[in-house]
Design an enzyme around this catalytic site. Structure first.
Site, PDB file in Angstrom:
ATOM      1  N   ARG A  59     -71.603 103.135 -15.313  1.00 21.20           N
ATOM      2  CA  ARG A  59     -70.859 101.880 -15.134  1.00 21.20           C
ATOM      3  C   ARG A  59     -71.433 100.770 -16.001  1.00 21.20           C
ATOM      4  O   ARG A  59     -70.712  99.869 -16.436  1.00 21.20           O
ATOM      5  CB  ARG A  59     -70.910 101.437 -13.666  1.00 21.20           C
ATOM      6  N   HIS A  66     -79.201 106.301 -12.824  1.00 13.63           N
ATOM      7  CA  HIS A  66     -78.506 106.384 -11.540  1.00 13.63           C
ATOM      8  C   HIS A  66     -77.248 107.224 -11.753  1.00 13.63           C
ATOM      9  O   HIS A  66     -76.443 106.925 -12.637  1.00 13.63           O
ATOM     10  CB  HIS A  66     -78.057 104.991 -11.075  1.00 13.63           C
ATOM     11  N   GLU A 111     -74.153 107.894  -7.330  1.00  9.62           N
ATOM     12  CA  GLU A 111     -74.698 107.352  -6.076  1.00  9.62           C
ATOM     13  C   GLU A 111     -73.576 107.016  -5.100  1.00  9.62           C
ATOM     14  O   GLU A 111     -73.717 107.202  -3.890  1.00  9.62           O
ATOM     15  CB  GLU A 111     -75.528 106.106  -6.366  1.00  9.62           C
ATOM     16  N   HIS A 160     -80.477 109.917  -7.338  1.00  8.47           N
ATOM     17  CA  HIS A 160     -79.539 110.005  -6.217  1.00  8.47           C
ATOM     18  C   HIS A 160     -78.738 111.304  -6.308  1.00  8.47           C
ATOM     19  O   HIS A 160     -78.857 112.141  -5.429  1.00  8.47           O
ATOM     20  CB  HIS A 160     -78.613 108.789  -6.117  1.00  8.47           C
ATOM     21  N   ASP A 162     -87.126 103.879  -4.130  1.00  9.69           N
ATOM     22  CA  ASP A 162     -85.965 103.105  -4.535  1.00  9.69           C
ATOM     23  C   ASP A 162     -86.040 101.645  -4.077  1.00  9.69           C
ATOM     24  O   ASP A 162     -86.775 100.848  -4.647  1.00  9.69           O
ATOM     25  CB  ASP A 162     -84.693 103.784  -4.034  1.00  9.69           C
TER      26      ASP A 162
END
Length: 416
Positions: free
Chosen positions: A183, A206, A209, A243, A294
């Site tokens: 993203r 990431h 997630e 994740h 995290d």
């Protein structure tokens, strides 16, 4: 068992030796590796539970906190956070660092001032740090960064790489890289970030997630996030996906085929309601597992490690998903954050080890092999990092009363 140490390395491990030197009373294990941390999130602990919310409303409060930090306040907060990590059994941490610039995106006089603050905080707390300097360029797929996110962005992958090149490593500090997510980095710059990180250093991202991330990625590119990384040649052994919660069967096969690592963060994934990732399926496919704290909602190496088994039991409705040895291997996976020499009590290995009391209310009467299931960070009595004693008898030797440091700094941040 006698462990001889010299120059930060284990020089010999000898069984049935006379008791001499520093006596470590309890069960001694390799130091644990915290594969994924956002140190500043620690200031959110116990402050996001009011009313009902979602991951996205939690993120807004996190952004509000980020806006209050500068190099000096971040150093003071992170020093307490890293001290807490050592007390909880970690001897290395991978800091997924994207809070780069001043508010509005203006660079500090030293473009790496925030990263240098983390380096100093880790050094003062006595923990190995890998700065996973993170490329973060967009507010979503095809969306410009907002006011807060401009602090995170260097404008382009090449500008990010140029800034990161100004960081230098030392004995307990290494520099890796990260793609925040599919993203936050446009797909035409994914391979540029990958290529900018030296091949002997780790790259993290990431990945999947949230279901919304998968949906947005599929709508924009026709791929899952894993498929997009495959399409741009980013999948390889030095990559760790963080994740990896919402994966397709093809995603799992691809990650295994390229021998990618996966870092699960169970206590944060619970806190945010993310879901339970397919840890056993990934391990069976050939993926190397690790764990991380995290958001630091919980900082406890044992809790994070055993959660691989316990959460997978809930998802599968079966016991015995992982052997204790497999859990310890995941919990001590320092290689995922660039410390290949650490994670074993063996000649030549980095001298990182943790001693756990076996006579507490949690550990009394257990079999030694059950320590991962029974112990907590509160049972850690001694910690040695690179041959240096950092915790003795449950007391941090370098940071006086870390709990006081944390209370003072967190209160100051929210009152500012």
């Amino acid at each position: 068992m006698r462990i001889d140490v010299d120059g930060g390395r284990i020089t010999a491990v000898t069984a049935n030796s006379p008791r001499s030197g520093t006596i470590l009373g309890g069960l001694t294990l390799p130091g644990f590796a915290n594969g994924h941390s956002h140190a500043f999130h620690r200031a959110l602990r116990g402050r996001t539970h009011h009313e009902r919310g979602t991951f996205w409303t939690w993120r807004e409060r996190m952004y509000a906190l980020a806006a209050r930090l500068d190099p000096e306040t971040y150093y003071r907060l992170a020093r307490g956070v890293y001290a807490e990590m050592v007390l909880g059994g970690y001897t290395s941490v991978g800091e997924f660092h994207y809070l780069h610039h001043a508010p509005g995106g203006k660079p500090y006089a030293d473009p790496n001032a925030m990263g240098e603050a983390l380096r100093q905080a880790a050094a003062d707390a006595g923990i190995r740090l890998t700065l996973l300097d993170t490329c973060y360029l967009a507010g979503g797929i095809g969306v410009e960064p907002d006011e807060v996110q401009r602090r995170f962005s260097d404008g382009s992958a090449s500008a990010w790489a140029s800034r990161v090149a100004g960081l230098s490593e030392d004995e307990l500090f290494r520099v890796g890289g990260a793609i925040h997510s599919v993203r936050a980095v446009p797909e035409d710059q994914l391979s540029e970030v990958d290529n900018a990180v030296p091949g002997h250093r780790p790259l993290h991202i990431h990945l999947s997630e949230q279901r919304a991330e998968n949906e947005q990625c599929a709508a924009a590119t026709g791929f899952t996030p894993t498929g997009l990384l495959w399409d741009h040649g980013v999948l390889d052994e030095r990559l760790t996906v963080v994740h990896a919660t919402h994966l397709t069967d093809r995603d799992v096969r691809l990650l295994g085929e390229f021998r990618v690592g996966a870092c699960f963060c169970p206590t944060t994934e619970r806190d945010l309601g993310d879901g339970i990732g397919p840890a056993r399926a990934l391990r069976d496919a050939g993926v190397r597992l690790g764990v991380g704290s995290d958001s630091n909602a919980v900082v406890d190496a044992f809790e994070e490690t055993r959660a691989l088994e316990l959460d997978d039991r809930l998802a599968s409705e079966e016991r015995g998903r992982f052997r204790a040895e497999e859990l310890l291997e995941a919990g001590t996976n320092h290689a995922a954050i660039g410390w290949d020499e650490v994670g074993a009590l063996a000649e030549g290995a980095g001298a990182d080890f943790v001693t756990v009391a076996m006579d507490t209310v949690r550990t009394a009467g257990i079999e030694p092999s059950g320590v991962v299931f029974a112990a907590s960070g509160a049972d850690v009595r001694h910690v040695v990092v690179a041959g240096r004693e950092v915790v003795r008898d449950g007391v941090h030797l370098l940071v006086d009363r870390p709990e006081t440091v944390l209370a003072k700094e967190i209160e100051a941040l929210w009152l500012s």
